[in-house]
Design an enzyme around this catalytic site. Structure first.
Site, PDB file in Angstrom:
ATOM      1  N   HIS A 243       0.835  -1.203   0.000  1.00  0.00           N
ATOM      2  CA  HIS A 243       0.000   0.000   0.000  1.00  0.00           C
ATOM      3  C   HIS A 243       0.872   1.257   0.000  1.00  0.00           C
ATOM      4  CE1 HIS A 243      -3.558   2.421   1.547  1.00  0.00           C
ATOM      5  NE2 HIS A 243      -2.537   3.212   1.858  1.00  0.00           N
ATOM      6  N   GLU A 244       1.824   1.305   0.924  1.00  0.00           N
ATOM      7  CA  GLU A 244       2.669   2.487   1.029  1.00  0.00           C
ATOM      8  C   GLU A 244       3.641   2.587  -0.146  1.00  0.00           C
ATOM      9  OE1 GLU A 244       1.834   4.661   3.024  1.00  0.00           O
ATOM     10  OE2 GLU A 244       0.503   3.464   4.271  1.00  0.00           O
TER      11      GLU A 244
ATOM     12  N   HIS B  64       1.874   4.308  -3.006  1.00  0.00           N
ATOM     13  CA  HIS B  64       1.907   5.768  -2.848  1.00  0.00           C
ATOM     14  C   HIS B  64       3.256   6.314  -3.309  1.00  0.00           C
ATOM     15  CE1 HIS B  64      -1.859   6.389  -0.802  1.00  0.00           C
ATOM     16  NE2 HIS B  64      -1.530   5.666   0.258  1.00  0.00           N
TER      17      HIS B  64
END
Length: 263
Positions: free
Chosen positions: A64-65, A68
């Site tokens: 997820h990170e 980003h």
């Protein structure tokens, strides 16, 4: 002339900044090992399910990170590479207690995929509002993709047999990804959903947004604590789970198994 053994650079960034960290590789190894232990019923199955779900959740948090960070990098923020965000190391994502420990505790106790780490992005070097929105969207999109992959694995594999404990763990992981997707897409200041719309607000609303953004987590808990809003949230999550074909009894069994300390 650069020394022969100098670290190769990619757009001025050492190549090592793009390599998966040993911490992430250990998490992947734990995920695979605990999955095999669960499938074959080796040792304490509840501990194996615990390891499977927790390591799987942490791997999804890293992805997820990373999503980003990689979109931010592609959009012009080279600093994310220098800050270690492209190594998939969960220890690089904000505060370990708030980014890793708290979300894992909430997963185990509440069965909710709480948003975890945070990638700091230098918004000043990223041009265009759409790019800012895409940076914020990239993380939740990863949770959505993760959930869909797990649902496909579950629906294709479970009818063929295998240990119920294994499929319960897969179902729980999928359910956690659904909750994380919904939570991250809520238009709450400081969360991904709020950050997606922040660039499109007029200056007055943006100033108000920035004022509340540091308290996004507290605001999220306050909203979920409200019976009506909490009911809407869980109703939406259960409805999405039913739409995807997630058996509620199966992920409930997974949550029961993962709490090995309850006997």
């Amino acid at each position: 002339m650069a020394p022969r053994d100098a670290e190769p650079l990619v757009l001025g960034v050492p190549r090592a900044a793009f390599r998966p960290s040993p911490v992430f590789l250990v998490l992947v190894a734990l995920l695979v090992t605990s999955a095999l232990l669960t499938w074959h019923g080796i040792g304490n199955v509840r501990l194996a399910v615990f390891g499977f779900v927790v390591s799987g959740w942490l791997v999804s948090l890293c992805l997820h990170e990373y999503a980003h960070a990689v979109v931010a990098y592609r959009s012009g923020d080279r600093g994310v590479a220098h800050r270690g965000y492209l190594t998939l190391n969960p220890l690089k994502y904000s505060h370990p207690l708030l980014s890793i420990v708290l979300p894992v505790v909430v997963v185990l106790l509440g069965g909710i995929g709480l948003p975890g780490g945070a990638v700091w992005v230098d918004r000043h070097v990223i041009p265009g509002r759409l790019r800012h929105t895409l940076v914020s969207l990239a993380g939740p999109a990863t949770n959505v993709l993760f959930a869909l992959v797990l649902v496909v694995v579950l629906r294709l594999g479970a009818p063929g047999g295998g240990p119920i404990e294994f499929w319960a763990a897969v179902a729980l992981l999928a359910f956690l990804q659904v909750t994380a997707s919904v939570l991250n897409l809520l238009p709450v200041p400081g969360l991904d959903g709020g950050n997606m719309i922040q660039p499109w607000l007029n200056p007055q609303w943006r100033r108000m947004y920035d004022l509340f953004a540091p308290y996004g987590f507290i605001l999220l808990f306050a909203l979920l604590w409200n019976p009506r809003i909490g009911g809407w949230f869980f109703g939406a999550v259960f409805a999405i789970g039913d739409f995807l074909g997630l058996p509620s009894g199966l992920y409930a069994r997974g949550l029961e198994l993962v709490r090995f300390w309850q006997g």
